[in-house]
Design a protein around this motif. Structure first.
Motif, PDB file in Angstrom:
ATOM      1  N   CYS A   1     -13.113  58.060 -24.546  1.00 15.42           N
ATOM      2  CA  CYS A   1     -12.488  56.743 -24.702  1.00 15.42           C
ATOM      3  C   CYS A   1     -12.330  56.319 -26.155  1.00 15.42           C
ATOM      4  N   GLN A   2     -12.773  57.169 -27.061  1.00 11.50           N
ATOM      5  CA  GLN A   2     -12.736  56.785 -28.468  1.00 11.50           C
ATOM      6  C   GLN A   2     -11.304  56.749 -28.991  1.00 11.50           C
ATOM      7  N   SER A   3     -11.061  55.817 -29.887  1.00 11.71           N
ATOM      8  CA  SER A   3      -9.803  55.757 -30.621  1.00 11.71           C
ATOM      9  C   SER A   3     -10.143  55.704 -32.097  1.00 11.71           C
ATOM     10  N   GLN A   4      -9.153  55.663 -32.935  1.00 12.75           N
ATOM     11  CA  GLN A   4      -9.381  55.747 -34.379  1.00 12.75           C
ATOM     12  C   GLN A   4     -10.302  54.656 -34.898  1.00 12.75           C
ATOM     13  N   GLU A   5     -10.274  53.481 -34.304  1.00 12.33           N
ATOM     14  CA  GLU A   5     -11.074  52.363 -34.814  1.00 12.33           C
ATOM     15  C   GLU A   5     -12.573  52.583 -34.626  1.00 12.33           C
ATOM     16  N   TYR A   6     -12.968  53.531 -33.753  1.00  9.74           N
ATOM     17  CA  TYR A   6     -14.379  53.743 -33.495  1.00  9.74           C
ATOM     18  C   TYR A   6     -14.959  54.943 -34.235  1.00  9.74           C
ATOM     19  N   THR A   7     -14.136  55.746 -34.898  1.00 11.92           N
ATOM     20  CA  THR A   7     -14.607  57.028 -35.412  1.00 11.92           C
ATOM     21  C   THR A   7     -15.593  56.895 -36.565  1.00 11.92           C
ATOM     22  N   GLN A   8     -15.685  55.753 -37.214  1.00 11.56           N
ATOM     23  CA  GLN A   8     -16.569  55.596 -38.365  1.00 11.56           C
ATOM     24  C   GLN A   8     -17.979  55.160 -37.986  1.00 11.56           C
ATOM     25  N   GLN A   9     -18.261  54.916 -36.701  1.00 16.16           N
ATOM     26  CA  GLN A   9     -19.572  54.447 -36.293  1.00 16.16           C
ATOM     27  C   GLN A   9     -20.165  55.371 -35.227  1.00 16.16           C
ATOM     28  N   SER A  10     -20.279  56.634 -35.586  1.00 14.79           N
ATOM     29  CA  SER A  10     -20.779  57.631 -34.649  1.00 14.79           C
ATOM     30  C   SER A  10     -22.295  57.533 -34.502  1.00 14.79           C
ATOM     31  N   ILE A  11     -22.784  57.795 -33.287  1.00 15.00           N
ATOM     32  CA  ILE A  11     -24.220  57.796 -33.038  1.00 15.00           C
ATOM     33  C   ILE A  11     -24.537  58.889 -32.023  1.00 15.00           C
ATOM     34  N   GLN A  12     -25.546  59.715 -32.332  1.00 18.06           N
ATOM     35  CA  GLN A  12     -25.916  60.833 -31.477  1.00 18.06           C
ATOM     36  C   GLN A  12     -26.749  60.351 -30.289  1.00 18.06           C
TER      37      GLN A  12
END
Length: 248
Positions: free
Chosen positions: A182-193
């Motif tokens: 469901c990720q889009s470009q606006e979410y790619t900078q806040q990744s969490i494992q």
């Protein structure tokens, strides 16, 4: 006026007059309380050392029925906040705890579990040199108590369980995690494992005793730190000023 007695932590001090102070406490039974301490600035005043910042005290105060400040009548010190002088970071960690309690809790809104966690965090800062997980534990419990803990169990877009993937993105605007599908470009900078998500769950939900035995990798600490800071900053509308003194 009714006299009330409770355990309290001093979270803010402000001058009121040449001899008096307005003291803000976070209490076990009444939540945040602000009261006038008449004579509270005197070296040998009626409250002795019970009004030191971050100290724990047993207080008695008169509750006002109007919007006026309560009146403090007694403050007996039970524990003075004395972190290791060799690690000034632990002192700043205590100040950060007080800052968040001041800014994110409401007057006369009791949260006994949050009080116990704040008490635990300050005491741990006097015993430990590494305050990072202590502070994160306190922040996550605070967010849960005030109803702003990020949703960690499922994707906020599709509802899929967070046990299905190895990494996610945290979306402040959605209040939780976004799965890879469901990720889009606006979410790619806040990744969490996924391991960092599990760490957040443990710190937010487990008891204080269990939290003392939690371990984490530097990467997990950084990812949780980023997520928690984003959540708190979104609520306040700004990044907490005291946070800049802490090293993560």
């Amino acid at each position: 006026m009714d006299a009330e007695k409770t355990d309290a932590i001093v979270i803010r001090l402000a001058d009121f007059s040449n001899t008096s102070r307005v003291v803000t406490f976070f209490t076990r039974d009444f939540g945040k309380v602000s009261a006038i301490a008449k004579g509270g600035k005197r070296l040998k005043g009626p409250f002795d050392t019970g009004l030191d910042l971050l100290s724990e005290s047993r207080i008695v105060f008169l509750r006002k029925s109007s919007a006026a400040l309560d009146i403090l009548t007694e403050a007996s010190l039970t524990l003075r906040f004395r972190p290791n002088s060799a690690n000034v970071g632990c002192f700043y960690a205590g100040c950060y705890v007080a800052d968040l309690l001041t800014c994110l809790t409401e007057e006369n809104d009791p949260h006994p579990h949050l009080f116990e966690t704040a008490q635990w965090a300050l005491r741990q800062c006097m015993l430990q040199s590494d305050y990072r997980l202590i502070v994160l534990r306190f922040e996550l419990v605070l967010l849960r108590e005030i109803g702003h803990l990020p949703t960690l169990d499922h994707c906020m877009e599709c509802g899929e369980s967070t046990e299905s993937h190895t990494h996610y993105s945290y979306a402040v605007s959605h209040g939780g995690l976004i799965c890879p599908a469901c990720q889009s470009q606006e979410y790619t900078q806040q990744s969490i494992q996924a391991g960092s998500v599990a760490l957040m769950k443990h710190l937010a939900i487990d008891s204080n005793t269990h939290a003392e035995h939690v371990s984490a990798s530097p990467k997990q600490v950084q990812e949780v730190r980023h997520t928690v800071t984003s959540s708190i900053s979104a609520i306040l509308g700004y990044r907490p000023k005291t946070l800049r003194f802490l090293q993560f």
